[in-house]
Design a protein around this motif. Structure first.
Motif, PDB file in Angstrom:
ATOM      1  N   ASN A  35       0.857  -1.189   0.000  1.00 16.00           N
ATOM      2  CA  ASN A  35       0.000   0.000   0.000  1.00 16.00           C
ATOM      3  C   ASN A  35       0.895   1.241   0.000  1.00 16.00           C
ATOM      4  O   ASN A  35       0.699   2.185   0.753  1.00 16.00           O
ATOM      5  CB  ASN A  35      -0.897  -0.047   1.246  1.00 16.00           C
ATOM      6  N   ASN A  38      -0.098   5.163   0.182  1.00 12.64           N
ATOM      7  CA  ASN A  38      -0.619   5.575   1.481  1.00 12.64           C
ATOM      8  C   ASN A  38       0.479   5.560   2.550  1.00 12.64           C
ATOM      9  O   ASN A  38       0.457   6.377   3.469  1.00 12.64           O
ATOM     10  CB  ASN A  38      -1.787   4.693   1.898  1.00 12.64           C
ATOM     11  N   ASN A  41       2.443   8.603   2.187  1.00  8.85           N
ATOM     12  CA  ASN A  41       1.593   9.720   2.598  1.00  8.85           C
ATOM     13  C   ASN A  41       1.493   9.841   4.126  1.00  8.85           C
ATOM     14  O   ASN A  41       0.921  10.795   4.634  1.00  8.85           O
ATOM     15  CB  ASN A  41       0.198   9.557   1.986  1.00  8.85           C
ATOM     16  N   ASP A  43       0.081   7.435   6.230  1.00 12.70           N
ATOM     17  CA  ASP A  43      -1.087   6.763   6.800  1.00 12.70           C
ATOM     18  C   ASP A  43      -0.736   5.640   7.775  1.00 12.70           C
ATOM     19  O   ASP A  43      -1.598   5.192   8.535  1.00 12.70           O
ATOM     20  CB  ASP A  43      -1.981   6.195   5.688  1.00 12.70           C
ATOM     21  N   TYR A  44       0.506   5.180   7.772  1.00 17.09           N
ATOM     22  CA  TYR A  44       0.912   4.085   8.668  1.00 17.09           C
ATOM     23  C   TYR A  44       1.613   4.590   9.927  1.00 17.09           C
ATOM     24  O   TYR A  44       2.008   3.783  10.759  1.00 17.09           O
ATOM     25  CB  TYR A  44       1.823   3.103   7.928  1.00 17.09           C
ATOM     26  N   GLU A  45       1.755   5.865  10.076  1.00 15.74           N
ATOM     27  CA  GLU A  45       2.477   6.395  11.236  1.00 15.74           C
ATOM     28  C   GLU A  45       1.670   6.168  12.503  1.00 15.74           C
ATOM     29  O   GLU A  45       0.475   6.469  12.560  1.00 15.74           O
ATOM     30  CB  GLU A  45       2.776   7.874  11.030  1.00 15.74           C
ATOM     31  N   SER A  57      -9.918   1.838   6.366  1.00 18.09           N
ATOM     32  CA  SER A  57      -8.963   1.938   5.268  1.00 18.09           C
ATOM     33  C   SER A  57      -7.969   0.781   5.364  1.00 18.09           C
ATOM     34  O   SER A  57      -7.815   0.162   6.427  1.00 18.09           O
ATOM     35  CB  SER A  57      -8.217   3.278   5.305  1.00 18.09           C
ATOM     36  N   ALA A  59      -4.729   0.879   5.423  1.00 18.85           N
ATOM     37  CA  ALA A  59      -3.683   1.208   6.394  1.00 18.85           C
ATOM     38  C   ALA A  59      -4.185   1.000   7.821  1.00 18.85           C
ATOM     39  O   ALA A  59      -3.475   0.436   8.659  1.00 18.85           O
ATOM     40  CB  ALA A  59      -3.206   2.646   6.202  1.00 18.85           C
ATOM     41  N   GLU A  60      -5.398   1.443   8.112  1.00 22.55           N
ATOM     42  CA  GLU A  60      -5.947   1.276   9.460  1.00 22.55           C
ATOM     43  C   GLU A  60      -6.149  -0.197   9.805  1.00 22.55           C
ATOM     44  O   GLU A  60      -5.852  -0.625  10.927  1.00 22.55           O
ATOM     45  CB  GLU A  60      -7.270   2.042   9.586  1.00 22.55           C
TER      46      GLU A  60
END
Length: 114
Positions: A35, A38, A41, A43-45, A57, A59-60
């Motif tokens: 992914n 993302n 971007n 989104d995984y932080e 999502s 990532a979530e």
């Protein structure tokens, strides 16, 4: 002899937990590469001590599964992801026996480029 066996068992357990931590770090990297837009971007932080959100999502969902695996496979397991551009650091921590027999926090950090 019994003392030698006890030390050997403790060291084997510590090595097993360290291996699990490395495998779990690789697991979230694989999810992030799958992914990639993302991940780049941000989104995984996530930080240690922070629960994954309950969103839907990719990532979530990946983060929630990863945090669950950390908690289930490592004693007091937790993790963090921090990315700057395409370079990401995954940190995994857990509780493990120290040389003096007390419990302490072990941590590994793995850095890779997505």
């Amino acid at each position: 002899v019994a003392s030698l066996q006890a030390v050997g068992l403790k060291n084997n357990t510590s090595a097993y937990l360290r291996t699990q931590a490395n495998v779990l770090a690789g697991d979230i990297f694989d999810s992030m590469r799958a992914n990639r837009p993302n991940a780049v971007n941000g989104d995984y932080e996530i930080e240690i001590g922070t629960a994954a959100t309950s969103g839907t999502s990719v990532a979530e969902l990946d983060l929630r599964q990863w945090k669950t695996n950390l908690a289930n496979l490592l004693p007091a397991g937790d993790g963090a992801v921090d990315c700057v551009a395409e370079e990401c650091t995954v940190t995994v921590q857990w509780r493990d026996a120290q040389q003096d027999g007390s419990l302490g926090t072990e941590t590994i950090s793995v850095v890779t480029r997505l």
